[in-house]
Design a protein around this motif. Structure first.
Motif, PDB file in Angstrom:
ATOM      1  N   GLY A 811      18.383  65.177  31.100  1.00 40.16           N
ATOM      2  CA  GLY A 811      17.856  63.899  30.573  1.00 40.16           C
ATOM      3  C   GLY A 811      17.878  63.534  29.297  1.00 40.16           C
ATOM      4  N   ASP A 812      16.713  63.095  28.691  1.00 48.01           N
ATOM      5  CA  ASP A 812      16.710  62.797  27.398  1.00 48.01           C
ATOM      6  C   ASP A 812      16.430  64.231  26.428  1.00 48.01           C
ATOM      7  N   PHE A 813      16.521  65.041  27.211  1.00 46.39           N
ATOM      8  CA  PHE A 813      15.877  66.419  26.255  1.00 46.39           C
ATOM      9  C   PHE A 813      17.121  67.191  26.096  1.00 46.39           C
ATOM     10  N   GLY A 814      17.308  67.827  24.793  1.00 48.65           N
ATOM     11  CA  GLY A 814      18.607  68.812  24.555  1.00 48.65           C
ATOM     12  C   GLY A 814      18.101  70.179  24.053  1.00 48.65           C
ATOM     13  N   LEU A 815      18.746  71.192  24.099  1.00 55.33           N
ATOM     14  CA  LEU A 815      18.321  72.403  23.711  1.00 55.33           C
ATOM     15  C   LEU A 815      19.582  73.202  23.121  1.00 55.33           C
ATOM     16  N   THR A 816      19.519  73.967  22.068  1.00 52.29           N
ATOM     17  CA  THR A 816      20.532  74.860  21.541  1.00 52.29           C
ATOM     18  C   THR A 816      19.911  76.154  21.109  1.00 52.29           C
ATOM     19  N   LEU A 817      20.319  77.187  21.826  1.00 52.73           N
ATOM     20  CA  LEU A 817      19.784  78.488  21.421  1.00 52.73           C
ATOM     21  C   LEU A 817      20.934  79.387  21.238  1.00 52.73           C
ATOM     22  N   ARG A 818      20.946  79.913  20.169  1.00 54.41           N
ATOM     23  CA  ARG A 818      22.014  80.987  19.714  1.00 54.41           C
ATOM     24  C   ARG A 818      21.655  82.005  19.237  1.00 54.41           C
ATOM     25  N   THR A 819      22.093  83.320  19.401  1.00 49.26           N
ATOM     26  CA  THR A 819      21.612  84.754  18.592  1.00 49.26           C
ATOM     27  C   THR A 819      23.166  85.121  18.310  1.00 49.26           C
ATOM     28  N   THR A 820      23.098  85.624  17.108  1.00 49.16           N
ATOM     29  CA  THR A 820      24.326  86.110  16.463  1.00 49.16           C
ATOM     30  C   THR A 820      24.016  87.798  15.907  1.00 49.16           C
ATOM     31  N   ARG A 821      24.782  88.434  16.265  1.00 49.50           N
ATOM     32  CA  ARG A 821      24.536  89.862  15.879  1.00 49.50           C
ATOM     33  C   ARG A 821      25.529  90.111  14.889  1.00 49.50           C
ATOM     34  N   TYR A 822      25.177  90.537  13.559  1.00 50.03           N
ATOM     35  CA  TYR A 822      26.042  90.925  12.682  1.00 50.03           C
ATOM     36  C   TYR A 822      26.247  92.258  12.442  1.00 50.03           C
ATOM     37  N   GLY A 823      27.423  92.936  12.651  1.00 50.61           N
ATOM     38  CA  GLY A 823      27.475  94.591  12.553  1.00 50.61           C
ATOM     39  C   GLY A 823      27.444  94.749  11.271  1.00 50.61           C
ATOM     40  N   TYR A 863      15.127  65.317  21.526  1.00 46.48           N
ATOM     41  CA  TYR A 863      14.801  64.507  22.679  1.00 46.48           C
ATOM     42  C   TYR A 863      15.508  62.932  22.169  1.00 46.48           C
ATOM     43  N   THR A 864      15.888  62.206  22.974  1.00 50.95           N
ATOM     44  CA  THR A 864      16.626  61.219  22.629  1.00 50.95           C
ATOM     45  C   THR A 864      15.775  59.936  23.141  1.00 50.95           C
ATOM     46  N   LEU A 865      15.507  59.144  22.100  1.00 47.06           N
ATOM     47  CA  LEU A 865      14.549  57.832  22.365  1.00 47.06           C
ATOM     48  C   LEU A 865      15.412  56.589  22.400  1.00 47.06           C
ATOM     49  N   LEU A 866      15.353  55.731  23.664  1.00 46.12           N
ATOM     50  CA  LEU A 866      15.959  54.565  23.621  1.00 46.12           C
ATOM     51  C   LEU A 866      17.254  54.621  23.584  1.00 46.12           C
ATOM     52  N   LYS A 867      17.891  55.866  24.071  1.00 47.43           N
ATOM     53  CA  LYS A 867      19.329  56.052  24.295  1.00 47.43           C
ATOM     54  C   LYS A 867      19.994  56.190  22.869  1.00 47.43           C
ATOM     55  N   ARG A 868      19.316  55.764  21.517  1.00 45.27           N
ATOM     56  CA  ARG A 868      20.188  55.695  20.403  1.00 45.27           C
ATOM     57  C   ARG A 868      19.442  56.290  19.204  1.00 45.27           C
ATOM     58  N   ILE A 869      18.146  56.866  19.268  1.00 45.44           N
ATOM     59  CA  ILE A 869      17.319  57.529  18.417  1.00 45.44           C
ATOM     60  C   ILE A 869      17.099  59.024  19.187  1.00 45.44           C
ATOM     61  N   ASP A 870      17.548  60.033  18.392  1.00 46.88           N
ATOM     62  CA  ASP A 870      17.367  61.509  18.556  1.00 46.88           C
ATOM     63  C   ASP A 870      16.474  62.145  17.621  1.00 46.88           C
ATOM     64  N   LEU A 871      15.603  62.779  17.940  1.00 46.66           N
ATOM     65  CA  LEU A 871      14.602  63.463  17.245  1.00 46.66           C
ATOM     66  C   LEU A 871      14.828  64.909  17.561  1.00 46.66           C
ATOM     67  N   ALA A 872      14.722  65.843  16.451  1.00 46.63           N
ATOM     68  CA  ALA A 872      15.101  67.340  16.536  1.00 46.63           C
ATOM     69  C   ALA A 872      14.306  68.070  15.688  1.00 46.63           C
ATOM     70  N   ARG A 923      14.729  66.862  12.052  1.00 46.70           N
ATOM     71  CA  ARG A 923      16.024  65.719  11.692  1.00 46.70           C
ATOM     72  C   ARG A 923      15.655  64.562  12.889  1.00 46.70           C
ATOM     73  N   VAL A 924      15.957  63.376  12.256  1.00 46.03           N
ATOM     74  CA  VAL A 924      15.997  62.157  13.091  1.00 46.03           C
ATOM     75  C   VAL A 924      17.474  61.365  12.848  1.00 46.03           C
ATOM     76  N   GLY A 925      18.144  60.873  13.779  1.00 44.96           N
ATOM     77  CA  GLY A 925      19.176  60.599  13.818  1.00 44.96           C
ATOM     78  C   GLY A 925      19.173  58.987  14.697  1.00 44.96           C
ATOM     79  N   VAL A 926      20.030  58.122  14.136  1.00 40.15           N
ATOM     80  CA  VAL A 926      20.299  56.769  14.798  1.00 40.15           C
ATOM     81  C   VAL A 926      21.637  56.488  15.086  1.00 40.15           C
ATOM     82  N   SER A 927      22.085  56.368  16.403  1.00 41.53           N
ATOM     83  CA  SER A 927      23.361  56.001  16.566  1.00 41.53           C
ATOM     84  C   SER A 927      23.542  54.305  17.059  1.00 41.53           C
ATOM     85  N   PHE A 928      24.513  53.837  16.456  1.00 36.47           N
ATOM     86  CA  PHE A 928      24.696  52.426  16.587  1.00 36.47           C
ATOM     87  C   PHE A 928      26.288  52.138  17.034  1.00 36.47           C
TER      88      PHE A 928
END
Length: 928
Positions: A811-823, A863-872, A923-928
């Motif tokens: 939906g309007d929610f997004g998630l990025t989860l990453r784990t990195t093992r450096y040898g 989270y995407t607000l009003l389909k143009r504003i995303d907050l992270a 972070r806040v972003g606006v797409s137009f």
């Protein structure tokens, strides 16, 4: 550090956004997204590794990663190299500190090779390298690399990482692979975003400081197990809240007729971080053998700066294309970048010779505690202020001419890197020393002209045969600009010893040695040059150029159903070293639908850079009262020639790879590739070839120093005490494999997810150390490429790396989860191995540190607000992991670890994920 006029620059650079926003508001949002964050869509058309126009990731003959623009923005990091370090398992980006200019311009590596053995393209055109040559003890020593952090992530449509040798297709440098950055081409819409974050961390293994321990008389107590340090009270580990970073960026596409102009502006302000421990060494001269200066109890012992430099970046990128009739397009892309950086050298304590005022001594006085007068009351921390400017532009025409796809372009790129040393001294000028020094700088420029033509023919194969030919002309220029006088010069408070008579020595005010008739001046032995970073002397001024031209041909086709082949060859001529010819064959056979084998064999090369051929600088040290030059010399320098230096030849490589790809389920992709890269004649910087001389300048002592001194003296270079230069000094073999699995998962009612697991294993070994120095080739004990640098080549980067990630939208929610093992890896140090292995070039020394494997976890919620504003909001290094702390004090063998291991707690040159701890951001972003 000179700061940008931020408000003015921001208004000017973002004015096109405001101008075009109204026109864009009624149009659809920007172009469809490129491949998802951590994975890649198999149907994406690639433009790297082939001149075909219909090749996809899924049917590529060679391994290639495609990273979409969304992956570059779904993170708290805004530096391109740091982001690639998260996403590409064979990519490594160490983050050194107290390494002069390398603090501000840090090189990255691919497959464990040198930074200059990876070719970087922008829109398929070779990007110019930086002017900076890395000559300190860091990963990438001796290389000049492309500064990808000058490219704003918002300007990038996608990045294609070709993990295969490609010199026969693209020319010099493409030994480890090719990174091709594709800029956005949207003619409408855009995005503006702002992010802010800082480090909130507890510094692992670094004690807080509550004060020095004192005895009954109020005197500080030295540590009885290591009397180099005071004993101190501590309450837990040191905490830090620093490194605040603000990034403001905008991208907009503007229609121009039927064409487009895509413009990106980015401003980034990063405060410095400091992960130093408290310096517990005595800082002041002791008033008596049994007492300490009372200021020891109040001195600020967090006197070093060890971490990220303070930087301020301003970057502009433009990409444009306009149709010329029905068949052709005029295109252009350009960039301007500026970075001001401020980093620190090592602290000069109040009791150090660098802080002594020699003007209060008579020339014959012997310096000691009793006659010590400081130039500063508490010592000083030299700061290195760097100003980097970079600009580039390319113009071209492409289209179809009589059935041939044609692309003709001309581009120029320039990078300059200048130094100012602040809060420092040239001790040899005493109280008349400046505190700020113009220390000189470096310039590099590249002119590039390309012609590429291709066409597909139907010759009765299973598919069309693509035939491509092309030519390239390149002109390069490298300059070194000297600093001002006091940045490098010997001042009045240094005087060299000389041979004379006793009466004359008395007249001169010196101390006469009747045994060798040498008149010395112990009260005139002040160090010369700006402390922290001696300026570039006039003798190092350089302005050198070269040119090259090349021609290539490439065939690519499906010979029979499921079996594709790419055959390429390239001829190049360089004005400095001559000709080179390289070729490549890549095959892929899909014997069952969804399951294929692939492999390649190629030869490659890397031309010696102008930096490696002509970089030169000299600092002055004092040995037995005699000033001697410690020099990095151009290979054409007469002193280097006397020691056997020869014109550099290109590095030559043979690459093999073999792998398999599988798509067993819809949305599931698995690739596995083995590779071997043999490189002959690798260009490396020698160790310091140090001359052994007696007090009157005659060769003496053991080898190899005695012979070095004899050769230098015989050729009139009596003032050179040590020299180093570049040679073709190593043959190496690198072997490894990559396994990458990605799965596009669309569970009903639970959004869309890209799941990725990637693994890289990499090992480099030195096959042969080469001694091409004729006069010195038979001298016993001579080592041109030493143990420390050799171990950094073979064990200084992670042997393995694992990246596990999940990137999803619900939906309007997004998630990025990453784990990195450096040898695990090794941080080598200068101390030789203990007996009986003291002469070994592979045994570990007592101060070498084995760094264990570490898992670093990143999390972002959106989270995407009003389909143009995303907050992270998110965290990089969520669990606040640090590399292993350096040991300090007494070693198990009874010796002592280096003194700075206490207050410089981590090996800044080695850690593949830095040493700053947890970074929290929004972070806040606006797409137009």
């Amino acid at each position: 550090m000179t700061r940008f006029p931020f408000r003015s620059l921001l208004l000017v650079s973002l004015s096109p956004v405001a101008f075009a926003a109204a026109a864009s508001a009624q149009q659809d949002p920007a172009t469809p997204p490129a491949p998802s964050a951590s994975g890649q869509e198999e149907s994406v058309i690639i433009v790297t590794g082939t001149r075909r126009t219909d090749r996809t990731v899924a049917d590529s003959n060679v391994p290639i990663d495609v990273i979409g623009g969304e992956a570059l923005t779904n993170t708290g990091l805004t530096e391109t190299n740091k982001i690639l370090n998260q996403l590409v398992p064979s990519f490594n980006f160490p983050q050194p500190s107290i390494a002069d200019g390398t603090d501000v311009l840090r090189p990255a590596t691919l497959r464990g090779l040198s930074p200059d053995q990876t070719l970087v393209l922008v829109n398929g055109k070779r990007r110019h390298v930086s002017a900076l040559l890395n000559i300190n003890g860091t990963i990438g020593r001796g290389s000049a690399a492309v500064d990808m952090n000058l490219i704003p992530t918002l300007a990038i449509e996608r990045i294609e990482v070709l993990r295969d040798g490609a010199s026969s297709q693209y020319g010099s440098d493409a030994i480890a692979g090719v990174i091709n950055i594709q800029l956005k081409r949207a003619d409408h819409g855009g995005r503006a975003q702002a992010s802010y974050g800082k480090y909130i961390t507890t510094i692992d293994g670094v004690s807080d400081f509550d004060g020095l321990q004192t005895d009954g008389l109020g005197q500080p107590i030295l540590d009885p197990t290591d009397n180099r340090y005071f004993l101190a009270d501590s309450s837990g580990e040191r905490k830090a809240r620093d490194g605040a970073m603000t990034t403001i960026a905008a991208n907009i596409g503007i229609p121009v007729g039927k064409g487009f102009v895509n413009f990106t502006a980015e401003y980034r302000d990063r405060n410095d971080t400091n992960r130093a421990a408290f310096d517990l060494r005595p800082n002041y001269v002791r008033p008596t053998p049994t007492t300490f200066d009372p200021r020891e109890l109040t001195f600020d012992r967090l006197n070093f700066k060890f971490g990220d430099a303070q930087t301020e970046d301003f970057n502009l990128f433009l990409n444009a294309g306009v149709p010329l009739g029905a068949d052709f397009e005029f295109y252009a892309f350009a960039s301007y970048g500026q970075r001001n950086g401020l980093s620190a050298a090592n602290y000069r304590s109040a009791n150090a010779a660098a802080n002594r005022d020699f003007s209060v001594l008579a020339p014959s006085d012997t310096p000691g505690n009793a006659n010590f007068v400081g130039l500063t009351p508490d010592g000083f921390l030299p700061l290195i202020d760097t100003e980097l400017k970079d600009w580039a532009g390319t113009l071209g025409i492409r289209g179809e001419l009589s059935g041939w796809k044609t692309d003709l372009s001309l581009g120029y790129g320039h990078n300059e890197f200048f130094y100012t040393v602040r809060d420092s001294l040239n001790t040899s000028f005493g109280p008349q020393s400046q505190s700020t020094f113009d220390a000189g700088g470096l310039d590099f420029g590249q002119l590039l002209a390309n012609l590429d033509v291709s066409r597909q023919f139907d010759v009765g194969l299973a598919g069309p045969l693509s035939f491509a030919v092309g030519a390239e002309y390149r002109n390069e220029n490298f300059k070194i600009t000297p600093g001002e006088l006091q940045s490098y010069a010997l001042g009045p408070f240094f005087r060299a010893a000389f041979v004379t008579t006793a009466p004359n020595c008395a007249t001169e005010g010196g101390v006469f040695n009747a045994g060798n008739n040498v008149c010395s001046f112990p009260g005139r032995q002040a160090p010369a040059g700006a402390q922290g970073f001696p300026g570039i002397p006039p003798a190092s001024e350089t302005d050198e150029s070269r040119h090259s031209w090349s021609a290539y041909a490439e065939l690519d086709g499906e010979l029979f159903k499921g079996f594709t082949a790419t055959l390429a060859g390239r001829f190049e001529h360089y004005s400095d070293f001559g000709n080179t010819v390289n070729g490549k064959l890549a095959l892929r056979y899909e014997f069952i639908e969804g399951l294929a084998l692939r492999g390649s064999a190629s030869t490659g090369f890397r031309a010696p850079s102008l930096h490696q051929q002509f970089f030169t600088t000299t600092s002055t040290n004092f040995i037995s009262g005699v000033p001697v030059d410690i020099s990095t010399l151009a290979v054409s320098n007469p002193a280097a020639r006397a020691l056997g230096a020869e014109d550099l030849e290109p590095e030559k490589s043979v690459n093999f790879s073999f792998g398999a790809t599988a798509n067993p389920l819809r949305g599931l992709s698995i690739t596995a590739d083995f590779y071997q890269i043999k490189i002959d004649d690798r260009i490396v910087l020698t160790e310091n070839l140090t001359a052994n001389r007696d007090a009157v300048g005659q060769p003496t002592g053991s080898e190899p120093g005695r012979t070095i001194a004899q050769i230098l003296n015989d050729n009139g270079f009596n003032s050179i005490g040590a020299a180093r230069f570049f040679i073709n000094g190593l043959d190496t073999t690198t072997r490894g494999f990559d396994i990458i699995t990605s799965y596009r998962w669309r569970p009903e009612g639970f959004g869309s997810w890209m799941l990725t697991a990637a693994y890289n294993h990499n090992k480099t070994k030195i096959d042969k150390r080469i001694n091409p120095l004729g006069p010195l080739s038979a001298v016993p004990g001579l080592v041109l490429f030493g143990r420390e640098q050799g171990l950094r080549f073979t064990k200084g980067q992670p042997r393995s790396k694992i990246v596990l990630s999940a990137d999803g939208e619900y939906g309007d929610f997004g998630l990025t989860l990453r784990t990195t093992r450096y040898g695990k890896l090794l941080a080598p140090d200068a101390a030789a191995p203990l007996p009986p292995n003291q002469a070994s070039l592979t045994a570990l020394g007592p101060d070498d540190q084995k760094l264990g494997a570490k898992w670093i976890t990143d999390l972002e919620l959106r989270y995407t607000l009003l389909k143009r504003i995303d907050l992270a909001v998110g965290a990089n290094n969520l669990f606040d992991v640090y590399p292993d702390r350096r040991p300090f004090g007494r070693r198990p063998d009874g010796g002592l670890y280096p003194q700075n291991f206490l207050h410089i707690p981590y090996s800044g040159a080695a850690s593949p994920f830095g040493f700053n701890g947890r970074f929290l951001y929004g972070r806040v972003g606006v797409s137009f």
